[in-house]
Enzyme design. Structure first.
Site, mmCIF file in Angstrom:
data_model
loop_
_atom_site.group_PDB
_atom_site.id
_atom_site.type_symbol
_atom_site.label_atom_id
_atom_site.label_comp_id
_atom_site.label_asym_id
_atom_site.label_seq_id
_atom_site.Cartn_x
_atom_site.Cartn_y
_atom_site.Cartn_z
ATOM 1 N N LYS A 1 0.874 -1.170 0.000
ATOM 2 C CA LYS A 1 0.000 0.000 0.000
ATOM 3 C C LYS A 1 0.911 1.220 0.000
ATOM 4 O O LYS A 1 1.640 1.467 0.959
ATOM 5 C CB LYS A 1 -0.918 0.018 1.216
ATOM 6 N N GLY B 1 -8.619 9.283 9.371
ATOM 7 C CA GLY B 1 -8.979 9.438 10.772
ATOM 8 C C GLY B 1 -10.102 10.404 11.076
ATOM 9 O O GLY B 1 -10.421 10.623 12.240
ATOM 10 N N ALA C 1 -9.728 5.174 3.865
ATOM 11 C CA ALA C 1 -9.590 6.294 4.801
ATOM 12 C C ALA C 1 -10.844 7.147 4.890
ATOM 13 O O ALA C 1 -11.567 7.352 3.907
ATOM 14 C CB ALA C 1 -8.407 7.193 4.444
ATOM 15 N N GLY C 2 -11.093 7.624 6.111
ATOM 16 C CA GLY C 2 -12.150 8.585 6.363
ATOM 17 C C GLY C 2 -13.503 8.011 6.717
ATOM 18 O O GLY C 2 -14.427 8.760 7.025
ATOM 19 N N ASN D 1 -9.395 1.765 9.672
ATOM 20 C CA ASN D 1 -8.698 1.399 10.895
ATOM 21 C C ASN D 1 -9.315 2.103 12.099
ATOM 22 O O ASN D 1 -9.853 1.485 13.005
ATOM 23 C CB ASN D 1 -7.213 1.743 10.758
ATOM 24 N N THR D 2 -9.267 3.438 12.089
ATOM 25 C CA THR D 2 -9.653 4.210 13.269
ATOM 26 C C THR D 2 -11.082 3.944 13.706
ATOM 27 O O THR D 2 -11.360 3.847 14.911
ATOM 28 C CB THR D 2 -9.460 5.714 12.987
#
Length: 254
Positions: free
Chosen positions: A93, A154, A181-182, A203-204
Site C-alpha cells: 500500500k 482518521g 480512509a475517512g 482502521n480508526t
C-alpha cells in the site's frame, strides 16, 4: 467482484492493525469482522517485534504492508523495499503524504514512486484522491488497484465526494477500487460498496470505537450487504412518486 492482482478475496473488508486497546482486542475484532486483509506498517512491525508478527500471521488473512508516514518518493520506495523483505509479499500500500494537516497524498510523488515500484515487480495499492487525471497516471504507471480516500485519514467524515467516487468507478470499470480512509460508520462502507467499489479499508473507526469487536462485526456485515445490493441491481432514483400497488384490477367504488 474484481480481483486484486489475481487474488480474489472472500470478504471486501480490509482492516488496519494500529491503535487497538490491546493485541487481544485487535485479534477478536479481525475475527468478528471476517476481514480478508490486514494492513501493517513496517514501523509497527519493528516496534511490536516477532510477537506482533505471529499474531498477524495467526489471523489467516493476507498482509498488505504500507508506507504510512512517508513524505518523499525516496522514503516511500525504500520503505516498500524493506517491507517486501520483512513481510515476504510483493503487495504494498503506497502512501506518499504531501500535506501535513489533511494527510492528502502528493500526486506527483505518488506517481513517481508507483512507476518505480511497479517496474521492480511490486503490486502497488496506491492511496490517492478521487482525481481522474491522477488515477489515469497511476494506471499508466502499472497500478491495477486504486485506493481513493473517502475523506482525510482518521476523520470519520465518510464519502465527502460521492460524485467523484462514482465518476472514478465509471471511468475505470476494469480496475479494482477500494475506498481507503475517512470512513466512520458501517453505513458509509455499505454506500461505497453499493457504488460498485471492490472493497473498503479502515482502521480508526474500529480501533477507536467503544467496542472495537462489535464495530468490526458491523463493518463486516455492512460491506457484505452493500456488495449484495450492488449485485442485485438497485432501482434508479426518480423524482416522481410511483405506486407500488398496480392499478390494474383495482375495484372501483361509487
Amino acid at each position: 467482484m474484481r480481483d486484486f492482482y489475481g487474488v480474489a478475496l472472500d470478504c471486501p473488508l480490509m482492516l488496519g492493525t494500529a491503535q487497538y486497546p490491546s493485541p487481544a482486542i485487535m485479534e477478536r475484532a479481525f475475527r468478528a469482522s471476517g476481514a480478508s486483509v490486514a494492513t501493517v506498517s513496517l514501523r509497527r512491525e519493528a516496534g511490536g517485534g516477532q510477537e506482533f508478527w505471529r499474531l498477524v500471521e495467526s489471523l489467516g488473512v493476507r498482509v498488505l504492508p504500507n508506507t504510512a508516514g512517508c513524505h518523499s518518493v525516496k522514503e516511500a520506495v525504500t520503505t516498500a523495499r524493506m517491507a517486501r523483505e520483512v513481510f515476504a509479499t510483493s503487495w504494498i500500500k503506497l502512501e506518499v503524504i504531501g500535506h501535513a494537516d489533511t494527510l492528502q497524498p502528493d500526486p506527483f510523488g505518488l506517481v513517481e514512486a508507483a512507476r518505480i515500484l511497479c517496474a521492480e515487480g511490486f503490486e502497488v495499492f496506491p492511496y490517492c484522491t478521487e482525481d481522474l487525471v491522477l488515477a489515469e497516471r497511476l494506471v499508466d504507471a502499472g497500478c491495477r488497484v486504486l485506493m481513493p480516500w473517502g475523506a482525510p485519514i482518521g476523520t470519520g467524515l465518510g464519502l465527502v465526494n460521492p460524485y467523484g467516487l462514482r465518476a472514478l468507478r465509471a471511468q475505470f470499470p476494469e480496475v479494482a477500487l477500494v475506498v481507503d480512509a475517512g470512513l466512520g460508520l458501517p453505513s458509509q462502507a455499505a454506500a461505497a460498496m453499493e457504488m460498485g467499489y471492490d472493497g473498503v479499508l479502515l482502521n480508526t473507526a474500529v480501533a477507536k470505537a467503544a467496542d472495537p469487536v462489535e464495530m468490526a462485526r458491523a463493518f463486516g456485515l455492512a460491506v457484505q450487504a452493500g456488495a449484495a445490493a450492488h449485485g442485485a441491481g438497485p432501482m434508479p432514483p426518480r423524482e416522481m412518486a410511483a405506486p407500488s400497488t398496480p392499478l390494474i384490477g383495482k375495484a372501483w367504488l361509487e
